[in-house]
Design a protein around this motif. Structure first.
Motif, PDB file in Angstrom:
ATOM      1  N   ARG A 157      -7.002  24.475  -2.902  1.00  0.00           N
ATOM      2  CA  ARG A 157      -6.743  25.091  -1.602  1.00  0.00           C
ATOM      3  C   ARG A 157      -6.130  26.474  -1.851  1.00  0.00           C
ATOM      4  O   ARG A 157      -5.098  26.588  -2.529  1.00  0.00           O
ATOM      5  N   ALA A 158      -6.825  27.490  -1.311  1.00  0.00           N
ATOM      6  CA  ALA A 158      -6.427  28.876  -1.545  1.00  0.00           C
ATOM      7  C   ALA A 158      -4.968  29.081  -1.086  1.00  0.00           C
ATOM      8  O   ALA A 158      -4.546  28.437  -0.124  1.00  0.00           O
ATOM      9  N   PRO A 159      -4.213  29.961  -1.720  1.00  0.00           N
ATOM     10  CA  PRO A 159      -4.667  30.826  -2.798  1.00  0.00           C
ATOM     11  C   PRO A 159      -4.540  30.232  -4.204  1.00  0.00           C
ATOM     12  O   PRO A 159      -5.214  30.697  -5.108  1.00  0.00           O
ATOM     13  N   ASP A 160      -3.706  29.211  -4.399  1.00  0.00           N
ATOM     14  CA  ASP A 160      -3.442  28.820  -5.793  1.00  0.00           C
ATOM     15  C   ASP A 160      -3.117  27.347  -5.969  1.00  0.00           C
ATOM     16  O   ASP A 160      -2.487  26.971  -6.954  1.00  0.00           O
ATOM     17  N   VAL A 161      -3.522  26.504  -5.020  1.00  0.00           N
ATOM     18  CA  VAL A 161      -3.047  25.116  -5.048  1.00  0.00           C
ATOM     19  C   VAL A 161      -4.109  24.147  -5.591  1.00  0.00           C
ATOM     20  O   VAL A 161      -5.233  24.093  -5.094  1.00  0.00           O
ATOM     21  N   LEU A 162      -3.687  23.385  -6.595  1.00  0.00           N
ATOM     22  CA  LEU A 162      -4.472  22.246  -7.090  1.00  0.00           C
ATOM     23  C   LEU A 162      -3.957  21.024  -6.342  1.00  0.00           C
ATOM     24  O   LEU A 162      -2.764  20.736  -6.376  1.00  0.00           O
ATOM     25  N   ARG A 163      -4.873  20.317  -5.683  1.00  0.00           N
ATOM     26  CA  ARG A 163      -4.438  19.204  -4.833  1.00  0.00           C
ATOM     27  C   ARG A 163      -5.005  17.894  -5.387  1.00  0.00           C
ATOM     28  O   ARG A 163      -6.190  17.811  -5.706  1.00  0.00           O
ATOM     29  N   PHE A 164      -4.143  16.894  -5.488  1.00  0.00           N
ATOM     30  CA  PHE A 164      -4.532  15.604  -6.062  1.00  0.00           C
ATOM     31  C   PHE A 164      -4.124  14.500  -5.093  1.00  0.00           C
ATOM     32  O   PHE A 164      -2.944  14.354  -4.775  1.00  0.00           O
ATOM     33  N   GLY A 165      -5.124  13.741  -4.617  1.00  0.00           N
ATOM     34  CA  GLY A 165      -4.836  12.664  -3.669  1.00  0.00           C
ATOM     35  C   GLY A 165      -4.826  11.321  -4.382  1.00  0.00           C
ATOM     36  O   GLY A 165      -5.644  11.068  -5.278  1.00  0.00           O
ATOM     37  N   PHE A 166      -3.894  10.451  -3.981  1.00  0.00           N
ATOM     38  CA  PHE A 166      -3.761   9.142  -4.629  1.00  0.00           C
ATOM     39  C   PHE A 166      -3.925   8.058  -3.581  1.00  0.00           C
ATOM     40  O   PHE A 166      -3.010   7.778  -2.817  1.00  0.00           O
ATOM     41  N   THR A 167      -5.134   7.506  -3.529  1.00  0.00           N
ATOM     42  CA  THR A 167      -5.429   6.466  -2.548  1.00  0.00           C
ATOM     43  C   THR A 167      -5.144   5.120  -3.196  1.00  0.00           C
ATOM     44  O   THR A 167      -5.847   4.726  -4.133  1.00  0.00           O
ATOM     45  N   PRO A 168      -4.125   4.401  -2.714  1.00  0.00           N
ATOM     46  CA  PRO A 168      -3.684   3.200  -3.430  1.00  0.00           C
ATOM     47  C   PRO A 168      -4.707   2.073  -3.450  1.00  0.00           C
ATOM     48  O   PRO A 168      -4.617   1.188  -4.297  1.00  0.00           O
ATOM     49  N   LEU A 169      -5.711   2.117  -2.559  1.00  0.00           N
ATOM     50  CA  LEU A 169      -6.711   1.045  -2.570  1.00  0.00           C
ATOM     51  C   LEU A 169      -7.627   1.135  -3.786  1.00  0.00           C
ATOM     52  O   LEU A 169      -8.203   0.134  -4.189  1.00  0.00           O
ATOM     53  N   LEU A 209       0.822  -1.213   0.000  1.00  0.00           N
ATOM     54  CA  LEU A 209       0.000   0.000   0.000  1.00  0.00           C
ATOM     55  C   LEU A 209       0.864   1.274   0.000  1.00  0.00           C
ATOM     56  O   LEU A 209       0.669   2.184  -0.808  1.00  0.00           O
ATOM     57  N   PHE A 210       1.820   1.310   0.892  1.00  0.00           N
ATOM     58  CA  PHE A 210       2.639   2.522   0.985  1.00  0.00           C
ATOM     59  C   PHE A 210       3.578   2.646  -0.217  1.00  0.00           C
ATOM     60  O   PHE A 210       3.842   3.752  -0.702  1.00  0.00           O
ATOM     61  N   GLN A 211       4.038   1.503  -0.698  1.00  0.00           N
ATOM     62  CA  GLN A 211       4.899   1.551  -1.892  1.00  0.00           C
ATOM     63  C   GLN A 211       4.095   2.089  -3.068  1.00  0.00           C
ATOM     64  O   GLN A 211       4.562   2.935  -3.825  1.00  0.00           O
ATOM     65  N   LYS A 212       2.836   1.628  -3.196  1.00  0.00           N
ATOM     66  CA  LYS A 212       2.019   2.071  -4.325  1.00  0.00           C
ATOM     67  C   LYS A 212       1.674   3.550  -4.191  1.00  0.00           C
ATOM     68  O   LYS A 212       1.644   4.278  -5.190  1.00  0.00           O
ATOM     69  N   SER A 213       1.414   3.978  -2.978  1.00  0.00           N
ATOM     70  CA  SER A 213       1.104   5.383  -2.765  1.00  0.00           C
ATOM     71  C   SER A 213       2.257   6.268  -3.260  1.00  0.00           C
ATOM     72  O   SER A 213       2.052   7.246  -3.986  1.00  0.00           O
ATOM     73  N   ARG A 214       3.468   5.876  -2.896  1.00  0.00           N
ATOM     74  CA  ARG A 214       4.629   6.669  -3.349  1.00  0.00           C
ATOM     75  C   ARG A 214       4.779   6.586  -4.859  1.00  0.00           C
ATOM     76  O   ARG A 214       5.066   7.589  -5.523  1.00  0.00           O
ATOM     77  N   ALA A 215       4.547   5.395  -5.407  1.00  0.00           N
ATOM     78  CA  ALA A 215       4.718   5.217  -6.855  1.00  0.00           C
ATOM     79  C   ALA A 215       3.673   6.028  -7.635  1.00  0.00           C
ATOM     80  O   ALA A 215       3.991   6.643  -8.663  1.00  0.00           O
ATOM     81  N   LEU A 216       2.416   6.053  -7.161  1.00  0.00           N
ATOM     82  CA  LEU A 216       1.365   6.828  -7.845  1.00  0.00           C
ATOM     83  C   LEU A 216       1.721   8.317  -7.838  1.00  0.00           C
ATOM     84  O   LEU A 216       1.606   9.005  -8.869  1.00  0.00           O
ATOM     85  N   CYS A 217       2.135   8.803  -6.682  1.00  0.00           N
ATOM     86  CA  CYS A 217       2.468  10.235  -6.577  1.00  0.00           C
ATOM     87  C   CYS A 217       3.671  10.572  -7.454  1.00  0.00           C
ATOM     88  O   CYS A 217       3.686  11.600  -8.148  1.00  0.00           O
ATOM     89  N   SER A 218       4.675   9.709  -7.437  1.00  0.00           N
ATOM     90  CA  SER A 218       5.878   9.983  -8.244  1.00  0.00           C
ATOM     91  C   SER A 218       5.539   9.957  -9.727  1.00  0.00           C
ATOM     92  O   SER A 218       6.037  10.782 -10.503  1.00  0.00           O
ATOM     93  N   LEU A 219       4.684   9.005 -10.124  1.00  0.00           N
ATOM     94  CA  LEU A 219       4.286   8.930 -11.534  1.00  0.00           C
ATOM     95  C   LEU A 219       3.545  10.201 -11.933  1.00  0.00           C
ATOM     96  O   LEU A 219       3.785  10.763 -13.017  1.00  0.00           O
ATOM     97  N   PHE A 220       2.667  10.670 -11.077  1.00  0.00           N
ATOM     98  CA  PHE A 220       1.909  11.882 -11.382  1.00  0.00           C
ATOM     99  C   PHE A 220       2.861  13.070 -11.581  1.00  0.00           C
ATOM    100  O   PHE A 220       2.759  13.805 -12.565  1.00  0.00           O
ATOM    101  N   ILE A 221       3.801  13.220 -10.672  1.00  0.00           N
ATOM    102  CA  ILE A 221       4.753  14.344 -10.784  1.00  0.00           C
ATOM    103  C   ILE A 221       5.562  14.220 -12.080  1.00  0.00           C
ATOM    104  O   ILE A 221       5.711  15.190 -12.839  1.00  0.00           O
ATOM    105  N   GLU A 222       6.038  13.008 -12.334  1.00  0.00           N
ATOM    106  CA  GLU A 222       6.855  12.806 -13.537  1.00  0.00           C
ATOM    107  C   GLU A 222       6.063  13.143 -14.803  1.00  0.00           C
ATOM    108  O   GLU A 222       6.538  13.875 -15.680  1.00  0.00           O
ATOM    109  N   LEU A 223       4.825  12.645 -14.875  1.00  0.00           N
ATOM    110  CA  LEU A 223       4.022  12.867 -16.089  1.00  0.00           C
ATOM    111  C   LEU A 223       3.620  14.330 -16.227  1.00  0.00           C
ATOM    112  O   LEU A 223       3.615  14.878 -17.339  1.00  0.00           O
ATOM    113  N   VAL A 224       3.272  14.980 -15.114  1.00  0.00           N
ATOM    114  CA  VAL A 224       2.901  16.396 -15.205  1.00  0.00           C
ATOM    115  C   VAL A 224       4.110  17.195 -15.683  1.00  0.00           C
ATOM    116  O   VAL A 224       3.990  18.067 -16.563  1.00  0.00           O
TER     117      VAL A 224
END
Ligand SMILES: Cc1ncc(COP(=O)(O)O)c(C=O)c1O
Length: 410
Positions: A363-375, A300-315
């Motif tokens: 989240r004000a003032p300028d943040v787009l927030r994306f959550g990655f729930t590995p389940l 679970l925790f490994q996937k959480s890190r992998a999802l977030c890292s993939l998102f950052i890399e692709l963005v």
């Protein structure tokens, strides 16, 4: 450079992939807001319906004993203890995160007489700052001191009663070193109180190993307990005999059903109960916690890190030059399970994404927030979300009055 085939192979090899079917998620949406409100477990509607129809409808008041309603705070607390690396008798489910924070903050200050500072960081989650300010207004001589996170350890001094921090920052996702800060607090005779709302179920937690004193957290994010789910609190066993709750309700009494006139604090963590537990919310929360406990936590925790890292890399690859700036730590071990990007027009951009089925938040003032729930999030979801983000930014489709109109909840 990660391509779509690689992403699909990652999904095919995902040991947690089957958990997605355990949630009821709307077709056609990519739900990246489990860090705000977790998704609905498939078993929850039936469990809540049974609590209502059978336990309440048929069992009526007898269900306090026969369905062990009365034991729900401790029973579910013991399950959450397994999630956070605590002993079963150290965790209770009760009240909201904000109320639990009030109780533990006042208790911590009471346990450190002669010290008057609540030390925290500017930009902590608002309720943490507001409750601290409320406690300072209520108790003579107590002050709230905010210092930037990099200076927290150096700012702990003999005046510090309690260091109050959110373990995973709600906006940036940045993670504090719980063990190191707790040690620094102890070195100066202070206590540490951790808000685990964005950590519980999202990152490895071992409160015992961190020698943690006190913690609180919510049930409706990564524990999938439902909107406004009851929260939890943790009091290390070594503090339970000395700490006192300021909300001396009858459920925290040593013998509530003796109905005596005088308060006597209950044994152990029970003294931090206040009033009657909300059983319908408890029933939903328990399903979410049980489901979480079924998963392999290393995966679970490994996937959480992998999802977030993939998102950052692709963005960074696919949305370069489109006005986004990473607002989270780049290193996977320095963040929780969500990623934030700043954009000057973050609010309408998020509304345009939501209209296209990519559900994050702003989240004000300028943040787009994306959550990655590995389940329930897969790697291809991440890919598709980034493609839609690129299209929204590239086309300028976000720039409409309708998307700029602010809703009450952002
Ligand atoms: C760090 C943190 N603390 C507390 C809360 C909310 O507290 P409550 O459940 O009392 O509204 C949140 C909600 O998002 C949060 O992110």
């Amino acid at each position: 450079m990660t391509d779509l085939d690689t992403v699909r192979q990652m999904d095919a090899a995902d040991p947690l992939a089957a958990f997605r079917q355990r949630f009821l998620l709307p077709e056609g949406q990519i739900y990246l807001d489990g860090n705000s409100l977790g998704a609905l477990p498939r078993d929850t509607p039936a469990r809540v319906a049974d609590t209502v129809a059978r336990e309440w409808g048929e069992g009526l008041v007898g269900s306090w004993n026969s369905a062990d309603w009365i034991g729900a705070p401790q029973r579910i607390g013991a399950k959450i203890a397994r999630v956070i690396g605590a002993a079963p008798q150290e965790v209770l489910v009760a009240d909201s995160t904000s109320v639990n924070l009030f109780k533990l903050l006042v208790a911590a200050i009471g346990a450190r007489p002669g010290r008057h500072v609540i030390l925290t960081e500017p930009g902590n989650f608002p309720t943490d700052l507001y409750i601290a300010q409320g406690v300072a207004a209520l108790l003579p001589r107590v002050d709230v001191r905010t210092v930037p996170r990099a200076d927290i350890v150096a700012a702990i001094d003999p005046d510090t009663a309690v260091v109050l921090l959110t373990h995973v920052h709600y906006k940036s996702g940045a993670l504090f070193d719980m063990a190191a800060i707790t040690r620094a607090a102890h070195d100066h005779g202070a206590l540490a109180l951790w808000d685990l709302s964005h950590s519980v179920g999202a990152v490895e937690l071992d409160l015992t190993a961190a020698n943690a004193d006190l913690a609180i957290g919510c049930g409706y994010k990564y524990l999938n307990g439902g909107p406004g789910a009851p929260a939890f609190l943790y009091v290390a066993a070594r503090h339970q005999a000395t700490l006192r709750s300021p909300l001396t309700g009858w459920m925290g009494h040593a013998a509530p059903f003796d109905f005596g006139d005088d308060y006597a604090a209950g044994a152990g963590v029970n003294r931090f109960l206040c009033g009657t537990p909300p059983i319908l919310g408890m029933a939903a929360l328990e399903v979410g916690v049980d489901l979480w406990l079924e998963a392999d936590r290393a995966a679970l925790f490994q996937k959480s890190r992998a999802l977030c890292s993939l998102f950052i890399e692709l963005v960074e690859q696919r949305c370069a030059g489109l006005g986004l700036t990473l607002a989270s730590p780049a290193a996977a071990d320095a963040r929780g399970s969500h990623v934030s990007f700043a954009h000057a027009d973050g609010y309408p951009v998020m509304q345009a994404l939501i209209a296209r089925g990519v559900i994050g938040d702003f989240r004000a003032p300028d943040v787009l927030r994306f959550g990655f729930t590995p389940l329930y999030i897969g790697y291809e979801d991440v890919w598709r979300a980034v493609e839609i983000l690129r299209d929204v930014l590239d086309s300028g489709s976000w720039d409409t009055p309708a998307f700029r109109a602010r809703a009450a909840v952002t």
